[in-house]
Design a protein around this motif. Structure first.
Motif, short mmCIF file in Angstrom:
data_model
loop_
_atom_site.label_atom_id
_atom_site.label_comp_id
_atom_site.label_asym_id
_atom_site.label_seq_id
_atom_site.Cartn_x
_atom_site.Cartn_y
_atom_site.Cartn_z
N PRO A 47 -35.35 24.15 -20.42
CA PRO A 47 -34.56 22.99 -20.84
C PRO A 47 -33.34 23.44 -21.64
CG PRO A 47 -36.82 22.89 -21.69
CD PRO A 47 -36.67 24.18 -20.99
N THR A 48 -32.22 22.84 -21.34
CA THR A 48 -30.97 23.16 -22.02
C THR A 48 -30.29 21.85 -22.38
OG1 THR A 48 -30.77 25.13 -20.63
CG2 THR A 48 -28.81 24.44 -21.82
N GLU A 49 -29.85 21.73 -23.62
CA GLU A 49 -29.17 20.52 -24.05
C GLU A 49 -27.89 20.31 -23.23
OE1 GLU A 49 -27.33 18.57 -28.08
OE2 GLU A 49 -28.98 20.00 -28.25
N GLY A 50 -27.69 19.08 -22.79
CA GLY A 50 -26.50 18.76 -22.01
C GLY A 50 -26.60 19.10 -20.54
N VAL A 51 -27.78 19.57 -20.09
CA VAL A 51 -28.00 19.93 -18.70
C VAL A 51 -29.16 19.09 -18.16
CG1 VAL A 51 -28.60 21.78 -17.08
CG2 VAL A 51 -27.18 22.28 -19.07
N VAL A 52 -28.92 18.44 -17.02
CA VAL A 52 -29.95 17.63 -16.38
C VAL A 52 -30.24 18.25 -15.02
CG1 VAL A 52 -30.56 15.33 -15.54
CG2 VAL A 52 -29.08 15.56 -17.54
N THR A 53 -31.51 18.37 -14.69
CA THR A 53 -31.88 18.96 -13.42
C THR A 53 -31.70 17.97 -12.29
OG1 THR A 53 -33.48 20.39 -14.52
CG2 THR A 53 -33.73 20.12 -12.16
N LEU A 54 -31.08 18.43 -11.22
CA LEU A 54 -30.93 17.69 -9.97
C LEU A 54 -31.78 18.43 -8.96
CD1 LEU A 54 -29.62 15.67 -8.02
CD2 LEU A 54 -27.60 17.10 -8.00
N PHE A 55 -32.87 17.82 -8.55
CA PHE A 55 -33.84 18.50 -7.69
C PHE A 55 -33.38 18.54 -6.24
CE2 PHE A 55 -36.26 17.26 -11.41
CZ PHE A 55 -36.85 18.47 -11.73
N LYS A 56 -32.27 19.19 -6.04
CA LYS A 56 -31.69 19.44 -4.72
C LYS A 56 -31.05 20.81 -4.78
CE LYS A 56 -32.48 15.25 -3.21
NZ LYS A 56 -33.79 15.07 -3.78
N ASP A 57 -30.98 21.47 -3.63
CA ASP A 57 -30.25 22.73 -3.61
C ASP A 57 -28.83 22.47 -3.10
OD1 ASP A 57 -30.46 22.51 -0.82
OD2 ASP A 57 -32.00 24.05 -0.67
N GLN A 58 -28.02 23.51 -3.14
CA GLN A 58 -26.62 23.40 -2.77
C GLN A 58 -26.46 22.88 -1.33
OE1 GLN A 58 -23.70 26.67 -1.44
NE2 GLN A 58 -24.02 26.92 -3.62
N LYS A 59 -27.29 23.35 -0.44
CA LYS A 59 -27.21 22.93 0.97
C LYS A 59 -27.45 21.41 1.07
CE LYS A 59 -29.19 23.96 5.47
NZ LYS A 59 -30.16 24.78 6.21
N PHE A 60 -28.40 20.91 0.31
CA PHE A 60 -28.72 19.48 0.34
C PHE A 60 -27.56 18.66 -0.21
CE2 PHE A 60 -30.96 15.59 0.00
CZ PHE A 60 -32.13 15.70 0.75
N ILE A 61 -26.96 19.11 -1.30
CA ILE A 61 -25.82 18.40 -1.89
C ILE A 61 -24.66 18.39 -0.91
CG2 ILE A 61 -24.09 18.42 -3.73
CD1 ILE A 61 -26.89 17.41 -4.58
N ARG A 62 -24.41 19.51 -0.26
CA ARG A 62 -23.33 19.55 0.72
C ARG A 62 -23.61 18.60 1.89
NH1 ARG A 62 -21.94 25.89 1.09
NH2 ARG A 62 -21.62 25.28 3.24
N ALA A 63 -24.87 18.50 2.30
CA ALA A 63 -25.23 17.57 3.38
C ALA A 63 -25.01 16.12 2.93
CB ALA A 63 -26.68 17.79 3.79
N TYR A 64 -25.40 15.80 1.68
CA TYR A 64 -25.13 14.46 1.14
C TYR A 64 -23.63 14.16 1.18
CZ TYR A 64 -29.38 12.53 -1.13
OH TYR A 64 -30.58 11.94 -1.41
N LEU A 65 -22.83 15.09 0.69
CA LEU A 65 -21.38 14.87 0.64
C LEU A 65 -20.80 14.67 2.04
CD1 LEU A 65 -20.44 17.48 -2.10
CD2 LEU A 65 -20.39 14.98 -2.33
N LYS A 66 -21.28 15.42 2.98
CA LYS A 66 -20.80 15.29 4.37
C LYS A 66 -21.23 13.95 4.96
CE LYS A 66 -20.85 17.47 8.87
NZ LYS A 66 -21.38 18.56 9.70
#
Length: 173
Positions: A47-66
């Motif tokens: 855990p790091t202050e100011g950081v929130v976990t997004l349970f997706k990997d880079q490939k998934f985020i790129r697919a969402y954006l596309k």
């Protein structure tokens, strides 16, 4: 390929020019006041202050954006937000008039802190303790947050089980 080349490959589509999203490195996105850390599965990391976990990997985020490129979203429901990384991502991507989130857990402090810090409580709502298979509860959330009935986008990332997902689908669609 070095780190600079990998970062150069990570772009936010032009249709999201107003989104307050920026790749910091291949594992982190900056979203209006918070850093999102990408993670596979339930790799919580430290855990790091100011950081929130997004349970997706880079490939998934790129697919969402596309997939979502060019889509106008004013009214959105996200079912299953866990710590809130995806909800913060979608909020900053679309800046909808209403984002309604349904979560089985009873709290997600990083998400509620974000909503409070950004003064978004009127247009970014989280309904905790709601089981996605509880048709009456899911319908009540939808009626409360969308009295006009129209929703532009629904993301179901909750249980990943057939029966609860089907119940959510039948109620919301």
């Amino acid at each position: 390929m070095d780190a600079a080349d990998k970062l150069a490959e990570l772009t936010i589509p032009a249709s999201f020019a107003d989104a307050e999203l920026q790749w910091l490195d291949p594992l982190h996105l900056q979203c209006r006041g918070v850093r999102l850390r990408l993670a596979r599965g339930f790799d919580l990391g430290e855990p790091t202050e100011g950081v929130v976990t997004l349970f997706k990997d880079q490939k998934f985020i790129r697919a969402y954006l596309k997939q979502l490129d060019g889509l106008r979203v004013d009214r959105m429901i996200e079912v299953g937000v866990w710590d809130g990384g995806s909800a913060i991502f979608f909020w900053n991507l679309f800046k909808p008039k209403m984002l309604s989130c349904i979560e089985l857990k009873c709290q997600a402090p990083a998400l509620t802190d974000y909503i409070d810090a950004q003064s978004l409580s009127e247009s970014f709502r989280v309904h905790f303790g709601v089981d996605q298979s509880d048709r009456a509860a899911v319908a009540a959330v939808a009626r409360e947050d969308f009295p006009q009935g129209a929703v532009d986008l629904i993301i179901d990332d909750a249980s990943h089980l057939y029966a609860p997902s089907r119940a959510t689908f039948e109620v919301l669609f």
